[in-house]
Scaffold this active site. Sequence first.
Site, PDB file in Angstrom:
ATOM      1  N   ARG A 114       0.583  -0.938   0.052  1.00  8.12           N
ATOM      2  CA  ARG A 114      -0.237   0.185  -0.086  1.00  8.12           C
ATOM      3  C   ARG A 114       0.568   0.909  -0.043  1.00  8.12           C
ATOM      4  NH1 ARG A 114      -3.172  -2.897   3.391  1.00  8.12           N
ATOM      5  NH2 ARG A 114      -4.834  -4.558   2.425  1.00  8.12           N
TER       6      ARG A 114
ATOM      7  N   LYS B  24       3.770  11.585 -11.258  1.00  7.28           N
ATOM      8  CA  LYS B  24       3.069  10.486 -12.244  1.00  7.28           C
ATOM      9  C   LYS B  24       3.727   9.221 -12.369  1.00  7.28           C
ATOM     10  CE  LYS B  24       0.243  13.026 -14.952  1.00  7.28           C
ATOM     11  NZ  LYS B  24      -0.006  13.354 -16.518  1.00  7.28           N
TER      12      LYS B  24
ATOM     13  N   GLU C  56      11.569  17.795 -25.382  1.00  4.96           N
ATOM     14  CA  GLU C  56      10.741  18.334 -23.764  1.00  4.96           C
ATOM     15  C   GLU C  56      11.036  19.732 -23.613  1.00  4.96           C
ATOM     16  OE1 GLU C  56       8.340  16.886 -23.449  1.00  4.96           O
ATOM     17  OE2 GLU C  56       8.603  14.544 -24.593  1.00  4.96           O
TER      18      GLU C  56
ATOM     19  N   LYS D 107       9.143  22.658 -15.318  1.00 11.81           N
ATOM     20  CA  LYS D 107       8.424  21.479 -14.921  1.00 11.81           C
ATOM     21  C   LYS D 107       7.824  21.845 -13.062  1.00 11.81           C
ATOM     22  CE  LYS D 107       6.615  17.217 -14.876  1.00 11.81           C
ATOM     23  NZ  LYS D 107       6.348  15.660 -15.110  1.00 11.81           N
TER      24      LYS D 107
ATOM     25  N   GLU E  25      -2.676  17.088 -11.819  1.00 12.89           N
ATOM     26  CA  GLU E  25      -3.688  17.500 -13.542  1.00 12.89           C
ATOM     27  C   GLU E  25      -4.908  18.701 -13.745  1.00 12.89           C
ATOM     28  OE1 GLU E  25      -1.892  15.944 -16.191  1.00 12.89           O
ATOM     29  OE2 GLU E  25      -2.447  16.559 -17.306  1.00 12.89           O
TER      30      GLU E  25
ATOM     31  N   ARG F 176      -1.757  21.913 -14.952  1.00 11.39           N
ATOM     32  CA  ARG F 176      -0.564  20.945 -15.661  1.00 11.39           C
ATOM     33  C   ARG F 176      -0.509  20.794 -17.224  1.00 11.39           C
ATOM     34  NH1 ARG F 176       1.741  16.237 -11.471  1.00 11.39           N
ATOM     35  NH2 ARG F 176       3.035  14.786 -12.784  1.00 11.39           N
TER      36      ARG F 176
ATOM     37  N   ASN G 206       1.288  20.002 -21.738  1.00  7.54           N
ATOM     38  CA  ASN G 206       0.597  19.343 -22.950  1.00  7.54           C
ATOM     39  C   ASN G 206       0.349  19.049 -24.524  1.00  7.54           C
ATOM     40  OD1 ASN G 206      -0.409  16.487 -21.281  1.00  7.54           O
ATOM     41  ND2 ASN G 206      -2.257  17.385 -21.572  1.00  7.54           N
TER      42      ASN G 206
ATOM     43  N   HIS H  77       1.024  17.782 -27.744  1.00  5.81           N
ATOM     44  CA  HIS H  77       1.503  15.956 -27.505  1.00  5.81           C
ATOM     45  C   HIS H  77      -0.115  15.378 -27.874  1.00  5.81           C
ATOM     46  CE1 HIS H  77       4.815  16.415 -24.924  1.00  5.81           C
ATOM     47  NE2 HIS H  77       4.677  14.794 -24.177  1.00  5.81           N
TER      48      HIS H  77
ATOM     49  N   HIS I 151       0.345  11.890 -29.794  1.00  6.13           N
ATOM     50  CA  HIS I 151      -0.013  11.245 -29.495  1.00  6.13           C
ATOM     51  C   HIS I 151      -0.686  10.551 -30.393  1.00  6.13           C
ATOM     52  CE1 HIS I 151      -0.158  11.904 -24.821  1.00  6.13           C
ATOM     53  NE2 HIS I 151       1.036  11.482 -25.095  1.00  6.13           N
TER      54      HIS I 151
ATOM     55  N   HIS J  99       8.480   8.489 -29.449  1.00  2.52           N
ATOM     56  CA  HIS J  99       7.684   9.709 -28.489  1.00  2.52           C
ATOM     57  C   HIS J  99       7.768  10.886 -28.988  1.00  2.52           C
ATOM     58  CE1 HIS J  99       4.741  11.217 -25.508  1.00  2.52           C
ATOM     59  NE2 HIS J  99       6.433  12.475 -25.362  1.00  2.52           N
TER      60      HIS J  99
HETATM   61  N1  LIG Z   1       6.392  10.638 -15.467  1.00  5.31           N
HETATM   62  C1  LIG Z   1       6.279  11.446 -16.028  1.00  5.31           C
HETATM   63  O1  LIG Z   1       5.505  12.660 -16.106  1.00  5.31           O
HETATM   64  C2  LIG Z   1       6.989  11.097 -17.324  1.00  5.31           C
HETATM   65  C3  LIG Z   1       6.944  12.390 -18.373  1.00  5.31           C
HETATM   66  C4  LIG Z   1       7.841  11.963 -19.255  1.00  5.31           C
HETATM   67  C5  LIG Z   1       7.838  10.963 -19.953  1.00  5.31           C
HETATM   68  N2  LIG Z   1       7.428   9.867 -18.708  1.00  5.31           N
HETATM   69  C6  LIG Z   1       7.204   8.977 -19.606  1.00  5.31           C
HETATM   70  O2  LIG Z   1       9.112   8.374 -19.850  1.00  5.31           O
HETATM   71  C7  LIG Z   1       9.405   7.122 -20.816  1.00  5.31           C
HETATM   72  C8  LIG Z   1      10.174   7.812 -21.811  1.00  5.31           C
HETATM   73  O3  LIG Z   1      11.573   8.036 -20.793  1.00  5.31           O
HETATM   74  P1  LIG Z   1      13.536   7.942 -22.119  1.00  5.31           P
HETATM   75  O4  LIG Z   1      12.678   8.661 -23.217  1.00  5.31           O
HETATM   76  O5  LIG Z   1      14.142   8.075 -20.568  1.00  5.31           O
HETATM   77  O6  LIG Z   1      12.624   6.322 -22.386  1.00  5.31           O
HETATM   78  P2  LIG Z   1      13.953   4.812 -21.726  1.00  5.31           P
HETATM   79  O7  LIG Z   1      13.371   5.368 -20.132  1.00  5.31           O
HETATM   80  O8  LIG Z   1      13.246   3.827 -21.991  1.00  5.31           O
HETATM   81  O9  LIG Z   1      15.436   5.936 -22.290  1.00  5.31           O
HETATM   82  C9  LIG Z   1      15.619   5.728 -23.422  1.00  5.31           C
HETATM   83  C10 LIG Z   1      16.709   4.283 -23.018  1.00  5.31           C
HETATM   84  O10 LIG Z   1      17.916   5.230 -23.067  1.00  5.31           O
HETATM   85  C11 LIG Z   1      18.346   4.449 -22.233  1.00  5.31           C
HETATM   86  N3  LIG Z   1      19.530   4.577 -21.005  1.00  5.31           N
HETATM   87  C12 LIG Z   1      18.622   5.726 -19.680  1.00  5.31           C
HETATM   88  N4  LIG Z   1      20.604   5.848 -19.603  1.00  5.31           N
HETATM   89  C13 LIG Z   1      21.049   5.903 -20.036  1.00  5.31           C
HETATM   90  C14 LIG Z   1      22.522   6.269 -19.246  1.00  5.31           C
HETATM   91  N5  LIG Z   1      22.417   7.503 -19.244  1.00  5.31           N
HETATM   92  N6  LIG Z   1      22.991   5.642 -20.476  1.00  5.31           N
HETATM   93  C15 LIG Z   1      22.188   4.705 -21.626  1.00  5.31           C
HETATM   94  N7  LIG Z   1      21.531   4.669 -21.929  1.00  5.31           N
HETATM   95  C16 LIG Z   1      20.171   5.083 -20.977  1.00  5.31           C
HETATM   96  C17 LIG Z   1      17.729   3.231 -21.404  1.00  5.31           C
HETATM   97  O11 LIG Z   1      18.258   2.063 -20.674  1.00  5.31           O
HETATM   98  C18 LIG Z   1      16.813   3.158 -22.811  1.00  5.31           C
HETATM   99  O12 LIG Z   1      17.352   2.202 -23.697  1.00  5.31           O
HETATM  100  C19 LIG Z   1       7.848   7.092 -21.185  1.00  5.31           C
HETATM  101  O13 LIG Z   1       7.453   5.508 -20.636  1.00  5.31           O
HETATM  102  C20 LIG Z   1       7.253   8.472 -20.920  1.00  5.31           C
HETATM  103  O14 LIG Z   1       6.136   7.830 -20.537  1.00  5.31           O
HETATM  104  C21 LIG Z   1       6.372   9.320 -18.131  1.00  5.31           C
END
Ligand SMILES: NC(=O)c1ccc[n+]([C@@H]2O[C@H](COP(=O)([O-])OP(=O)(O)OC[C@H]3O[C@@H](n4cnc5c(N)ncnc54)[C@H](O)[C@@H]3O)[C@@H](O)[C@H]2O)c1
Length: 358
Positions: free
Chosen positions: A121, A143, A185, A221, A231, A235, A239, A242, A246, A258
């Site tokens: 929990r 999130k 971003e 952010k 949100e 917030r 978007n 997006h 999306h 993305h």
């Molecule tokens: N929670 C939120 O508010 C929020 C906001 C934006 C995006 N997201 C989420 O984030 C995700 C995308 O994140 P991302 O682009 O970081 O993708 P990811 O976590 O898949 O990372 C991208 C790639 O880079 C690699 N990687 C990460 N750090 C590294 C490093 N220092 N050296 C070498 N390789 C490295 C990872 O292993 C992966 O292969 C999506 O699922 C999206 O929905 C969440």
Amino acid sequence: MKPSLEVPVSEGSPYPVYCGTAIEQFLPTVWDRDWRQAVIIGDSKTSALLGASVARSLGRLADSVLTLSFSAGEQNKTRQTKEALEDAMLQAGVERGCCVVAVGGGVALDLAGFVAATYLRGVAHIHIATSLLGQVDAAIGGKTGVNTPCGKNLIGAFHNPRAVLLATQCLSTLPEVELRYGMAECVKHAVVGSPPLLDAIESCPPDPPSDSIVLQSARVKVAVVARDEREQGLRRVLNFGHTVGHAIEAATGYLVPHGQAVAWGMLVEATLARERFGMPETDLERIRAVIGRLGLRRPAPCPFDRLSDHWLKDKKTQQGQVHCSLPCRIGVMADQANGWRTPVRMQMLRRAWEDVFK
Ligand SMILES: NC(=O)c1ccc[n+]([C@@H]2O[C@H](COP(=O)([O-])OP(=O)(O)OC[C@H]3O[C@@H](n4cnc5c(N)ncnc54)[C@H](O)[C@@H]3O)[C@@H](O)[C@H]2O)c1
């Protein structure tokens, strides 16, 4: 050691955000002595790069350290992966007074954060963000969640981390294309709320961005989530780009990544902003130039009708109108009275789309 930023939260004290601090310095600074067990969760790549050194640092702080990892990639941000991580924690006897330490990009942070939100929990968690997108976006704001075959991030929870490290020293190993997605971003944050950030991005070399750019972007952010944790309204400004982004992802069966989809989404929505709110042509030109410099390929031809089909199936589309969060100029978002989103007719979207993809 003073954090670079603090994120206020509705319940409890603000959580600190450190930038560029060495992991072995960050962990003892933020570690709560009541956390007797540490659980490291990373993906296969970040675990291989950093798992051992994070485990060494945690070994000096907790009685036990459990290291878990899952295969890297968005396709593994699923309920199945979450379940496997939870089962491993249950089998290892991890108790409520533990702390989950997420190490990785947005995927690892979202997944580990969601595990922490529901395990027994809810337990504490810390983010060590290693991708640019993770640093400027996913690590902040609480999130968490996973994808399902019906769509992205559909199952999740709000669960704030106890501390965040923007591990900018790790960007040197991040693949270049991932840096570009993260920069998209940063551009979004600049347009949404920081003209000085746009100036900085325009004059930075195309390599890993400076800590100052990462921090300025993260600050946008923080400013937004501080005023709208759940949100309810503001917030939504995050978007920008997006709604179209999306739709590009969904209409191409998620073949367009993305970051690339959002970059092109911003171009379409900025064009829309010129038409709808008279965004100055000079602002639009700057957005075009800075996104162009990221060198993110134009998505494979995708007829507008495929996007409109996607929107028409979406429950949020009412009377053929799609909602977008649009700027009226760089740094100022429109339609506060309407909850920061603007209903847009399909015809107007089509014009903006065709303007960009002519
Ligand atoms: N929670 C939120 O508010 C929020 C906001 C934006 C995006 N997201 C989420 O984030 C995700 C995308 O994140 P991302 O682009 O970081 O993708 P990811 O976590 O898949 O990372 C991208 C790639 O880079 C690699 N990687 C990460 N750090 C590294 C490093 N220092 N050296 C070498 N390789 C490295 C990872 O292993 C992966 O292969 C999506 O699922 C999206 O929905 C969440």
